[in-house]
Design a protein around this motif. Structure first.
Motif, PDB file in Angstrom:
ATOM      1  N   ARG A 204       0.827  -1.211   0.000  1.00  0.00           N
ATOM      2  CA  ARG A 204       0.000   0.000   0.000  1.00  0.00           C
ATOM      3  C   ARG A 204       0.862   1.263   0.000  1.00  0.00           C
ATOM      4  O   ARG A 204       0.549   2.243  -0.703  1.00  0.00           O
ATOM      5  CB  ARG A 204      -0.929  -0.015   1.215  1.00  0.00           C
ATOM      6  CG  ARG A 204      -2.063  -1.046   1.159  1.00  0.00           C
ATOM      7  CD  ARG A 204      -3.143  -0.675   0.145  1.00  0.00           C
ATOM      8  NE  ARG A 204      -3.721   0.629   0.376  1.00  0.00           N
ATOM      9  CZ  ARG A 204      -4.757   0.860   1.197  1.00  0.00           C
ATOM     10  NH1 ARG A 204      -5.338  -0.144   1.838  1.00  0.00           N
ATOM     11  NH2 ARG A 204      -5.218   2.085   1.338  1.00  0.00           N
ATOM     12  N   MET A 351      -1.716   8.658   4.774  1.00  0.00           N
ATOM     13  CA  MET A 351      -3.167   8.648   4.589  1.00  0.00           C
ATOM     14  C   MET A 351      -3.583   7.738   3.440  1.00  0.00           C
ATOM     15  O   MET A 351      -4.557   6.978   3.562  1.00  0.00           O
ATOM     16  CB  MET A 351      -3.664  10.067   4.358  1.00  0.00           C
ATOM     17  CG  MET A 351      -3.507  10.976   5.579  1.00  0.00           C
ATOM     18  SD  MET A 351      -4.319  10.339   7.078  1.00  0.00           S
ATOM     19  CE  MET A 351      -6.040  10.550   6.626  1.00  0.00           C
ATOM     20  N   LEU A 352      -2.886   7.779   2.317  1.00  0.00           N
ATOM     21  CA  LEU A 352      -3.278   6.939   1.183  1.00  0.00           C
ATOM     22  C   LEU A 352      -3.046   5.456   1.486  1.00  0.00           C
ATOM     23  O   LEU A 352      -3.851   4.597   1.110  1.00  0.00           O
ATOM     24  CB  LEU A 352      -2.507   7.338  -0.071  1.00  0.00           C
ATOM     25  CG  LEU A 352      -2.836   8.692  -0.704  1.00  0.00           C
ATOM     26  CD1 LEU A 352      -2.154   8.818  -2.061  1.00  0.00           C
ATOM     27  CD2 LEU A 352      -4.322   8.924  -0.838  1.00  0.00           C
ATOM     28  N   ASN A 354      -3.241   3.957   4.247  1.00  0.00           N
ATOM     29  CA  ASN A 354      -4.145   3.442   5.267  1.00  0.00           C
ATOM     30  C   ASN A 354      -5.602   3.797   5.001  1.00  0.00           C
ATOM     31  O   ASN A 354      -6.451   3.604   5.882  1.00  0.00           O
ATOM     32  CB  ASN A 354      -3.715   3.975   6.642  1.00  0.00           C
ATOM     33  CG  ASN A 354      -2.393   3.386   7.091  1.00  0.00           C
ATOM     34  OD1 ASN A 354      -2.336   2.242   7.531  1.00  0.00           O
ATOM     35  ND2 ASN A 354      -1.315   4.157   6.972  1.00  0.00           N
ATOM     36  N   ALA A 355      -5.896   4.306   3.799  1.00  0.00           N
ATOM     37  CA  ALA A 355      -7.281   4.601   3.443  1.00  0.00           C
ATOM     38  C   ALA A 355      -8.086   3.304   3.388  1.00  0.00           C
ATOM     39  O   ALA A 355      -7.562   2.257   2.997  1.00  0.00           O
ATOM     40  CB  ALA A 355      -7.329   5.310   2.091  1.00  0.00           C
ATOM     41  N   PRO A 359      -6.395   3.420  -2.946  1.00  0.00           N
ATOM     42  CA  PRO A 359      -6.525   4.393  -4.038  1.00  0.00           C
ATOM     43  C   PRO A 359      -6.053   3.867  -5.387  1.00  0.00           C
ATOM     44  O   PRO A 359      -6.527   4.323  -6.424  1.00  0.00           O
ATOM     45  CB  PRO A 359      -5.684   5.584  -3.569  1.00  0.00           C
ATOM     46  CG  PRO A 359      -4.785   5.039  -2.508  1.00  0.00           C
ATOM     47  CD  PRO A 359      -5.512   3.919  -1.872  1.00  0.00           C
ATOM     48  N   LEU A 405      -5.110  16.794   3.630  1.00  0.00           N
ATOM     49  CA  LEU A 405      -4.907  15.357   3.839  1.00  0.00           C
ATOM     50  C   LEU A 405      -3.549  15.093   4.470  1.00  0.00           C
ATOM     51  O   LEU A 405      -3.429  14.267   5.396  1.00  0.00           O
ATOM     52  CB  LEU A 405      -5.041  14.633   2.503  1.00  0.00           C
ATOM     53  CG  LEU A 405      -5.103  13.102   2.550  1.00  0.00           C
ATOM     54  CD1 LEU A 405      -6.379  12.644   3.246  1.00  0.00           C
ATOM     55  CD2 LEU A 405      -5.029  12.518   1.128  1.00  0.00           C
TER      56      LEU A 405
END
Length: 473
Positions: A204, A351-352, A354-355, A359, A405
């Motif tokens: 990720r 953030m991306l 653990n979204a 994404p 973000l």
């Protein structure tokens, strides 16, 4: 590629034995990924930045041996060209005052570099492409005298069957040049971020880094000029991709400098398997180390320069860990700018990665790749496709979506609030004003004319102030 090698000449048996060891180590690495062999860790960050040595007139000075000998600093090492060096920063856990502490550490190393350079009648600079660099200075005469660089040059041109490298970049102007060595690579200097992560989240984080490559390039662009031609906002991207190409533009071999061929799917081992299957070995140096050190895997990986490169390292106890090297950003304009760039990257990657919804499922890899080139070409003026399917203006995306973000990501990592406000404030002011390094350089030329030495000297004076680029007049 950081280690010296014993010889620049290799036999057929060297290549065969290297490949045998490489295959065994790659299989071992696959078992490690499957078996959870890697160190579990909170996010850890590290940095490398490449610098130029120049004279008082702003021209490159090929004297890094003398400079490094006088400096005698373990974190400053040679680079490909004799007018470049590399500074390293110690790895830190991403929390608290890690950002400002890292800035203080790099500034102290940089201050010492400046003192030693001054004693030797030269100066040190941080810029993606030195504006005053001339094509005639990129020759083997200015190659750092280390065997690994000589061998790299020899092997690249062996695989090219002696055919020269054609550099062809069409931007605001058009540049075409022919080179008979790998020294074009030395024209591009970078600020490289290392992000060590938990192996369970490595896929990720890697895919997040791919998606973030476009906005990171756009807001940090600092390389508009090469050999006096006004090209892309971040000309490093096409320059480096073409500088060590082993096959023609339409050839079957994957480029060694690339965003990649796809996102990571199951594990980062996929890239090491791709290295084994698709990339010819350049430096078949046989190392007397146990397979568990992955010496041959790591050496081959060091000669494949993905813009987001997976790395394997080891802690003091010999336990392996996984890192992602985010390589898209240029050096400079100031140390404060670079630490601010890192803050944006760390916050967004957190953030991306653990979204709730990955994404990468919303943005095809081919589109992420197209975004990177649009951002490198047009910088803050780029239009890119984003995760919701919209085509968005880069500045709007950064100001309205990515900066908030990133702030949440840095808060989640428990960075000091003062550091969050300071460093993201630098990014916000840069994007709001539209003045990154590329924009400042072009504005200087528009006002004072296309004298690349004068531009270099003016840039150097502003860099000395330590002020971030959006404050430069």
């Amino acid at each position: 590629m950081g280690d010296e090698i014993d010889t620049i000449h290799f036999t057929k048996s060297d290549f065969e034995e290297f490949h045998r060891r490489l295959a065994g180590e790659t299989a071992l690495l696959g078992r490690w990924f499957d078996g959870g062999r890697f160190e579990e860790t909170e996010p850890i960050g590290g940095f490398e930045v490449e610098a130029w040595l120049v004279d008082r007139a702003g021209l490159p000075v090929p004297r890094n041996e003398e400079f490094l000998q006088h400096l005698d600093h373990p974190l400053v090492v040679p680079e490909l060209a004799r007018f470049n060096v590399e500074l390293n920063a110690a790895a830190v856990r991403l929390r608290g005052d890690a950002l400002s502490a890292t800035q203080r550490g790099i500034e102290e190393t940089w201050r010492r570099c400046g003192e030693v350079a001054g004693e030797l009648g030269m100066e040190a600079m941080l810029v993606g492409i030195l504006p005053s660099l001339r094509d005639s200075e990129l020759t083997l005469e200015n190659l750092s005298p280390m065997k690994r660089y000589r061998a790299l040059n020899e092997q690249v041109f062996r695989l090219r069957r002696g055919k020269p490298i054609t550099l062809d970049i069409e931007g605001r102007e058009h540049l075409r040049a022919i080179h008979h060595d790998v020294m074009l690579e030395a024209a591009a200097t970078s600020f490289q971020i290392h992000l060590q992560v938990s192996p369970a989240k490595a896929v990720r984080y890697y895919n997040a880094s791919v998606i973030l490559s476009a906005p990171m390039v756009a807001m940090s662009a600092n390389s508009p000029f090469l050999f006096g031609r006004d090209l892309w906002d971040e000309t490093r991207i096409p320059l480096f991709e073409q500088a060590v190409r082993l096959a023609p533009l339409d050839g079957p071999e994957p480029n060694r400098v690339t965003l990649g061929t796809d996102y990571a799917r199951a594990s980062l081992h996929e890239f090491f398997a791709e290295n084994l299957a698709s990339y010819p070995v350049l430096l078949p140096t046989l190392m007397d180390e146990p397979p568990e050190r992955l010496a041959h895997v790591r050496l081959l990986n060091g000669t494949i320069w993905r813009w987001n490169r997976p790395l394997i390292g080891f802690n003091e106890q010999g336990v392996p860990h996984v890192r992602i090297e985010h390589r898209v950003m240029p050096a400079g304009p100031s140390i404060a700018d670079m630490i601010a760039n890192a803050a944006l990257y760390f916050g967004l990657a957190e953030m991306l990665a653990n979204a709730p919804a990955a994404p990468e499922a919303a943005l095809p890899f081919a589109q992420a790749q197209a975004n990177l080139y649009a951002a490198a070409r047009d910088g803050l003026g780029a239009q890119i496709a984003w995760l919701d399917g919209r085509t968005v203006a880069m500045r709007e995306l950064l100001l309205r979506e990515l900066l908030p973000l990133a702030r949440r990501g840095l808060e989640k990592l428990e960075f000091d609030r003062e550091d969050i406000a300071r460093y993201l404030g630098i990014i916000e002011s840069r994007v709001a004003s539209g003045q990154n390094g590329a924009a400042w350089q072009r504005a200087h030329v528009a006002r004072h004319g296309a004298d690349m030495q004068a531009l270099t000297c003016a840039y150097r004076e502003h860099q000395r102030s330590g002020a971030p680029v959006h404050e430069w007049t």
